[in-house]
Design a protein around this motif. Structure first.
Motif, PDB file in Angstrom:
ATOM      1  N   GLY A 139       0.828  -1.279   0.104  1.00  0.00           N
ATOM      2  CA  GLY A 139       0.158   0.013   0.050  1.00  0.00           C
ATOM      3  C   GLY A 139       0.770   1.355  -0.025  1.00  0.00           C
ATOM      4  N   ASP A 140       1.875   1.406   0.894  1.00  0.00           N
ATOM      5  CA  ASP A 140       2.983   2.168   0.718  1.00  0.00           C
ATOM      6  C   ASP A 140       3.500   2.733  -0.491  1.00  0.00           C
ATOM      7  N   ARG A 141       3.842   1.460  -1.097  1.00  0.00           N
ATOM      8  CA  ARG A 141       4.562   1.703  -2.474  1.00  0.00           C
ATOM      9  C   ARG A 141       3.678   2.261  -3.487  1.00  0.00           C
ATOM     10  N   SER A 200      -9.882  -2.692  -7.040  1.00  0.00           N
ATOM     11  CA  SER A 200      -8.644  -1.549  -7.282  1.00  0.00           C
ATOM     12  C   SER A 200      -9.379  -0.363  -6.547  1.00  0.00           C
ATOM     13  N   GLY A 201     -10.757  -0.027  -6.713  1.00  0.00           N
ATOM     14  CA  GLY A 201     -11.254   1.102  -6.258  1.00  0.00           C
ATOM     15  C   GLY A 201     -10.831   1.280  -4.680  1.00  0.00           C
ATOM     16  N   VAL A 202     -11.229   0.544  -3.906  1.00  0.00           N
ATOM     17  CA  VAL A 202     -10.979   0.445  -2.593  1.00  0.00           C
ATOM     18  C   VAL A 202      -9.318   0.815  -2.226  1.00  0.00           C
ATOM     19  N   ALA A 203      -8.283   0.257  -3.037  1.00  0.00           N
ATOM     20  CA  ALA A 203      -7.114   0.302  -2.632  1.00  0.00           C
ATOM     21  C   ALA A 203      -6.699   1.862  -3.206  1.00  0.00           C
ATOM     22  N   LEU A 204      -7.100   2.326  -4.002  1.00  0.00           N
ATOM     23  CA  LEU A 204      -6.798   3.650  -4.591  1.00  0.00           C
ATOM     24  C   LEU A 204      -7.463   4.665  -3.635  1.00  0.00           C
ATOM     25  N   ASP A 205      -8.601   4.386  -2.870  1.00  0.00           N
ATOM     26  CA  ASP A 205      -9.287   5.402  -2.304  1.00  0.00           C
ATOM     27  C   ASP A 205      -8.678   5.496  -0.900  1.00  0.00           C
ATOM     28  N   VAL A 206      -8.155   4.414  -0.431  1.00  0.00           N
ATOM     29  CA  VAL A 206      -7.365   4.372   1.034  1.00  0.00           C
ATOM     30  C   VAL A 206      -6.152   4.817   0.870  1.00  0.00           C
ATOM     31  N   CYS A 207      -5.529   3.979   0.007  1.00  0.00           N
ATOM     32  CA  CYS A 207      -3.784   4.266   0.004  1.00  0.00           C
ATOM     33  C   CYS A 207      -3.245   5.600  -0.747  1.00  0.00           C
ATOM     34  N   CYS A 208      -4.052   5.966  -1.847  1.00  0.00           N
ATOM     35  CA  CYS A 208      -3.750   6.969  -2.724  1.00  0.00           C
ATOM     36  C   CYS A 208      -4.504   8.480  -2.227  1.00  0.00           C
TER      37      CYS A 208
END
Length: 268
Positions: A139-141, A200-208
């Protein structure tokens, strides 16, 4: 000035210095009172005055007192120290390793800036982490590539001309991107493709975009506590994308009856 004073005396000393800096010069009115030229009066502790003179913060000529040049620097250092102490209460600094242009680099990251910070501390009933370290690192990457690629939405107005500075046939701001930013955008696109459209949507919302899980659930109209499960699945898939598991080596076997000999092709 390497001497330190206790907290109470430090506060009284700072109060004395601010009074002198504001008034320029003041005179002693008794043993425990200070009078400025504009008529303002402030109580004074003889011990604090002696400390200020000893530290070189106040110059005394008879009953006249004035702040030295060191007094202003002392107040600035005191203010910076107070701001640092306040900031430390809202930081959880940790060293993390990231990949930058193909090279590993250790940087200091504030875990409390990311919504992943709270999830990183969660544990299963068995005592294991809810999110493995590899998932947090993934997530940090993703966030680092997203930031390096300049994909964050603009929060302020842009005063750059839209057409005047563009040559005919050019693709606008894309021509100003560096090779590093373009490579970062390509890595983000590949990561999103590896996670899949469902996660991918939830990953972008939280991580980015740094949204909290409750915000994601409200915007996507998901049931309560479902975003945590979806995010875990997304980050696990992302971790496998960044560090694919080693494929087991396969060995071929040929089975035959007793006395069986394989036929060898004619040599060319």
């Amino acid at each position: 000035m390497s001497e330190s004073v206790d907290k109470k005396k430090d506060g009284e000393l700072a109060k004395l210095l601010r009074f002198l800096l504001a008034s320029g010069e003041a005179s002693l009115a008794g043993d425990d009172e200070l009078s400025a030229r504009d008529g303002r009066v402030q109580s004074l502790s003889p011990a604090v005055l002696a400390e200020a003179v000893r530290l070189g913060l106040v110059c005394r000529r008879g009953d006249r007192l004035a702040a030295t040049a060191e007094a202003r620097a002392y107040l600035k250092r005191r203010l910076c120290a107070a701001e640092t102490t306040f900031a430390d209460q809202h930081r959880d600094l940790a060293a993390v390793t990231i990949l930058r242009d193909g090279a590993r680099e250790t940087v200091v990251s504030n875990r409390l800036e990311s919504p992943l910070a709270g999830l990183a501390r969660l544990k299963e009933k068995t005592g294991e982490r809810y999110l493995p370290e590899s998932a947090i690192a993934a997530g940090d990457r993703l966030h680092a590539d997203f930031t390096r690629g300049g994909l964050q939405p603009r929060m302020t107005m842009s005063f750059e001309p839209r057409i005047a500075g563009r040559q005919k046939g050019e693709a606008g701001a894309a021509r100003e991107l560096t090779d590093t930013a373009l490579a970062a955008r390509l890595r983000v696109a590949r990561a999103v493709e590896a996670i899949g459209p469902e996660l991918s949507g939830v990953a972008l919302d939280v991580c980015c975009f740094m949204k909290g899980l409750e915000t994601v659930e409200r915007e996507r109209q998901w049931p309560a506590r479902s975003a945590k499960l979806m995010l875990r699945a997304a980050l696990m898939a992302l971790a496998r994308h960044y560090a694919p598991p080693a494929r087991p080596s396969r060995s071929s076997h040929a089975w035959g009856a007793e006395g069986y000999r394989p036929e060898l092709g004619a040599s060319r």
